[in-house]
Scaffold this motif. Structure first.
Motif, PDB file in Angstrom:
ATOM      1  N   ALA A 188       0.843  -1.193   0.000  1.00 43.79           N
ATOM      2  CA  ALA A 188       0.000   0.000   0.000  1.00 43.79           C
ATOM      3  C   ALA A 188       0.882   1.246   0.000  1.00 43.79           C
ATOM      4  CB  ALA A 188      -0.931  -0.002   1.214  1.00 43.79           C
ATOM      5  N   GLY A 189       1.946   1.197  -0.805  1.00 41.95           N
ATOM      6  CA  GLY A 189       2.875   2.317  -0.909  1.00 41.95           C
ATOM      7  C   GLY A 189       2.552   3.190  -2.099  1.00 41.95           C
ATOM      8  N   GLY A 190       3.593   3.554  -2.869  1.00 40.35           N
ATOM      9  CA  GLY A 190       3.392   4.459  -3.988  1.00 40.35           C
ATOM     10  C   GLY A 190       2.484   3.898  -5.061  1.00 40.35           C
ATOM     11  N   ILE A 191       2.722   2.658  -5.483  1.00 45.77           N
ATOM     12  CA  ILE A 191       1.859   2.020  -6.477  1.00 45.77           C
ATOM     13  C   ILE A 191       0.470   1.792  -5.885  1.00 45.77           C
ATOM     14  CG2 ILE A 191       1.506  -0.025  -7.887  1.00 45.77           C
ATOM     15  CD1 ILE A 191       3.799   1.673  -8.899  1.00 45.77           C
ATOM     16  N   GLY A 192       0.426   1.247  -4.682  1.00 47.49           N
ATOM     17  CA  GLY A 192      -0.851   0.960  -4.046  1.00 47.49           C
ATOM     18  C   GLY A 192      -1.696   2.192  -3.815  1.00 47.49           C
ATOM     19  N   SER A 193      -1.062   3.339  -3.587  1.00 46.55           N
ATOM     20  CA  SER A 193      -1.808   4.576  -3.358  1.00 46.55           C
ATOM     21  C   SER A 193      -2.586   5.012  -4.587  1.00 46.55           C
ATOM     22  CB  SER A 193      -0.856   5.700  -2.939  1.00 46.55           C
ATOM     23  OG  SER A 193      -0.455   5.541  -1.593  1.00 46.55           O
ATOM     24  N   ALA A 194      -2.186   4.561  -5.766  1.00 46.07           N
ATOM     25  CA  ALA A 194      -2.963   4.816  -6.981  1.00 46.07           C
ATOM     26  C   ALA A 194      -3.920   3.673  -7.272  1.00 46.07           C
ATOM     27  CB  ALA A 194      -2.024   5.032  -8.169  1.00 46.07           C
ATOM     28  N   VAL A 195      -3.470   2.445  -7.057  1.00 44.86           N
ATOM     29  CA  VAL A 195      -4.284   1.267  -7.388  1.00 44.86           C
ATOM     30  C   VAL A 195      -5.504   1.155  -6.483  1.00 44.86           C
ATOM     31  CG1 VAL A 195      -4.296  -1.259  -7.307  1.00 44.86           C
ATOM     32  CG2 VAL A 195      -2.413  -0.062  -8.419  1.00 44.86           C
TER      33      VAL A 195
END
Length: 254
Positions: free
Chosen positions: A38-45
């Motif tokens: 739930a980091g940089g990629i997860g914050s968009a996904v």
């Protein structure tokens, strides 16, 4: 699977799309997706999938918010530094869309728990930032027969690929990256807008695939050059010596 009046209003802009319609929305509602990281990629996904109406999200992340995360992880606020990412991300999903079920897993994927965490999902999206975890997730998805959508971003470069059977993710990266000490964005650096761009692309690929829109994108790697602002794609061949999928026949799951 029927849609409520609230859902019909909420998803109205998707439902009017001729390629999507009610059938596409029902497919999303029936889907179970695990998001690893739930980091940089997860914050968009995560917000994109919640907004689109994925029926169930499992959010897996054992880390806590750090100040250095905030430039690329808009799920979190300054006042939330030190709090667990998985719980905060899950709370965001509940507040954004009450029709989406969410499970919170505040621990890291490990060999002992990977199969239990990933089993029972139609799709796994991996946005973690180290190869040891990525390869563990990839090998587990392969063994369970679950499609894996892998997304990564570092410096000015991003990549997104959907892996289903053979070739697998390990065909792409090989065996040299199983150690935990491989480079990640903490060492390499990353532009915050890059992770948002790559994560949004990954979410769109996931939504299209789950809703049955377009051709199957498996076995194609999408590469983004954030400095040149260019996308390109390449086909990934199967590695006949791959230790994960080398014993499979053909290009799909037996």
């Amino acid at each position: 699977m029927s849609l409520t009046d609230d859902e019909l209003d909420r998803y109205a802009r998707q439902l009017v799309l001729p390629q999507f319609g009610g059938l596409g929305q029902q497919r999303l509602k029936a889907a179970r997706v695990a998001v690893i990281g739930a980091g940089g990629i997860g914050s968009a996904v995560i917000p994109a999938l919640a907004g689109a109406g994925i029926g169930h999200l499992t959010i897996v992340d054992g880390e806590r918010v750090e100040l250095s995360n905030l430039h690329r992880q808009p799920l979190y606020q300054t006042a939330e530094v030190g709090m667990g990412k998985a719980l905060l991300a899950s709370n965001h999903v509940r507040a954004r869309n009450p029709h989406v079920g969410v499970a919170t897993v505040s621990e890291r994927v490990a060999p002992a728990n990977a199969a239990d965490l990933l089993g029972g999902h139609e799709l796994v999206i991996d946005g973690t930032d180290n190869f040891a975890t990525r390869l563990l997730v990839a090998d587990t998805c392969l063994s369970l027969g679950i499609p894996l959508l892998s997304a990564a971003a570092a410096q000015y470069h991003g990549q997104v690929g959907l892996w289903r059977g053979r070739p697998c993710y390990r065909c792409f990266v090989g065996d040299a990256f199983d150690a935990d000490d491989c480079d990640n964005c903490a060492e390499l650096g990353v532009i915050g807008a890059l992770t948002a761009s790559v994560g949004a692309f990954a979410a769109l690929l996931a939504i299209n695939g789950l809703a049955g829109i377009g051709d199957d994108p498996a076995r194609t790697l999408h590469l983004f050059d954030g400095a040149a602002l260019e996308w390109r794609r390449i086909r990934i061949p199967a590695d006949p010596e791959c230790r994960s999928c080398g014993n499979m026949r053909g290009d799909g799951v037996d």
